[in-house]
Scaffold this active site. Structure first.
Site, PDB file in Angstrom:
ATOM      1  N   LYS A 171       0.831  -1.199   0.000  1.00 38.36           N
ATOM      2  CA  LYS A 171       0.000   0.000   0.000  1.00 38.36           C
ATOM      3  C   LYS A 171       0.873   1.259   0.000  1.00 38.36           C
ATOM      4  O   LYS A 171       0.606   2.209  -0.746  1.00 38.36           O
ATOM      5  CB  LYS A 171      -0.907  -0.001   1.236  1.00 38.36           C
ATOM      6  N   LYS A 246      -0.443  11.526   4.468  1.00 39.09           N
ATOM      7  CA  LYS A 246      -0.152  10.498   5.471  1.00 39.09           C
ATOM      8  C   LYS A 246       0.450   9.261   4.811  1.00 39.09           C
ATOM      9  O   LYS A 246       1.456   8.707   5.288  1.00 39.09           O
ATOM     10  CB  LYS A 246      -1.435  10.106   6.206  1.00 39.09           C
TER      11      LYS A 246
END
Length: 294
Positions: A171, A246
């Site tokens: 990811k 983030k």
């Protein structure tokens, strides 16, 4: 039908849990935000009074939380939700978090006889609502098969990436590629605008040439080029800049741990961080405002 615990009923978690309900499962959900709990009731989710209650009596516990710190506070604490799960229960953590926290969760699972999968997602809010998410899964193949119907209710694709924490690695680097592509696109449109090349002409070239990419068709940073783009709606978030910032931070941390110097990825992170200071609620494609075009 099975009863599933679900911790984290925010932007992504709520539609994921709702799709499990639609598939015929009973979902006991919890979120620390009262508004999130109230909205979850509308989707047929049975709201628990605590994370521990959400995990009580279930064989599968799913978490979708914002940061690694939240996962630690929710799961890696004494007398927390993991303490009420029976041996053999499965924990699916779909949060996008740092690799060390994910691996610590796997280790705690081993200690307690609980099977853990790190399973962050790609597809954004639209994918969560439509049940078309892609899950990047770190853990045992046998565990994935045990809960495959749940993944199929929430998504359209599962990729077993390897051992503990590998889903988080996948990811992080995927988001680094996306973020880098997005920032490169914004720079291209700004250069073109300043040198007199119309945005539509550049789009026509990029979309049929070697510069084509997923970000161009899904997060085009200028209005009037792609139907339904956030740019056409004053950058109302399809994927908020703060969330991509983030993720790029997680990619930078992963790169540091691997001893890899980021050049392109670090530059993209810096631009998203700059946008997020004041406008993190805007769509990530609003990063174009940080490379000179207003």
């Amino acid at each position: 039908m099975s009863t599933i615990g679900f911790i984290g009923l925010g932007t992504m978690g709520r539609p994921m849990a709702a799709n499990l309900v639609k598939a015929g499962h009973e979902v006991k959900g919890f979120d620390v935000v009262s508004d999130a709990r109230d909205r979850a009731v509308e989707d047929g989710i049975k709201v628990a009074s605590s994370a521990v209650e959400a995990a009580t009596g279930v064989n599968v516990l799913i978490t979708m939380l914002p940061k690694g710190d939240h996962v630690r506070q929710a799961l890696l604490v004494a007398d927390g939700p993991l303490s009420v799960l029976a041996p053999g229960a499965v924990v699916i953590d779909s949060s996008s978090i740092d690799v060390p926290t994910s691996r610590d969760l796997h280790e705690r699972g081993v200690e307690l006889g609980i099977e853990v999968l790190d399973a962050p997602v790609s597809g954004g809010l639209a994918g969560a609502q439509a049940g078309t998410l892609t899950f990047m899964i770190g853990g045992a193949a046998e565990t994935v098969e045990k809960v495959r119907p749940l993944f199929e209710a929430m998504g359209s694709r599962t990729v077993l990436t390897g051992g503990p924490g590998s889903g988080q690695v996948a990811k992080a680097v995927n988001q680094m590629v996306f973020g880098s592509s997005l920032v490169a696109l914004t720079e291209a449109f700004v250069i073109a605008e300043r040198l007199g090349l119309a945005p539509q002409k550049l789009f026509d070239v990029l979309s049929t040439s070697s510069g084509d990419c997923w970000a161009l068709h899904n997060f085009c940073p200028l209005p009037g080029l792609v139907d339904g783009s956030a740019a056409d709606n004053n950058y109302a978030p399809k994927f908020a800049a703060a969330l991509l910032a983030k993720d790029l931070g997680l990619a930078a941390t992963a790169a540091d741990s691997a001893g890899v110097e980021l050049v392109v990825g670090r530059g993209a992170k810096d631009k998203l961080d700059e946008l997020s200071i004041k406008d993190g609620h805007l769509d990530a494609s609003a990063v174009i405002t940080k490379v000179g075009l207003k």
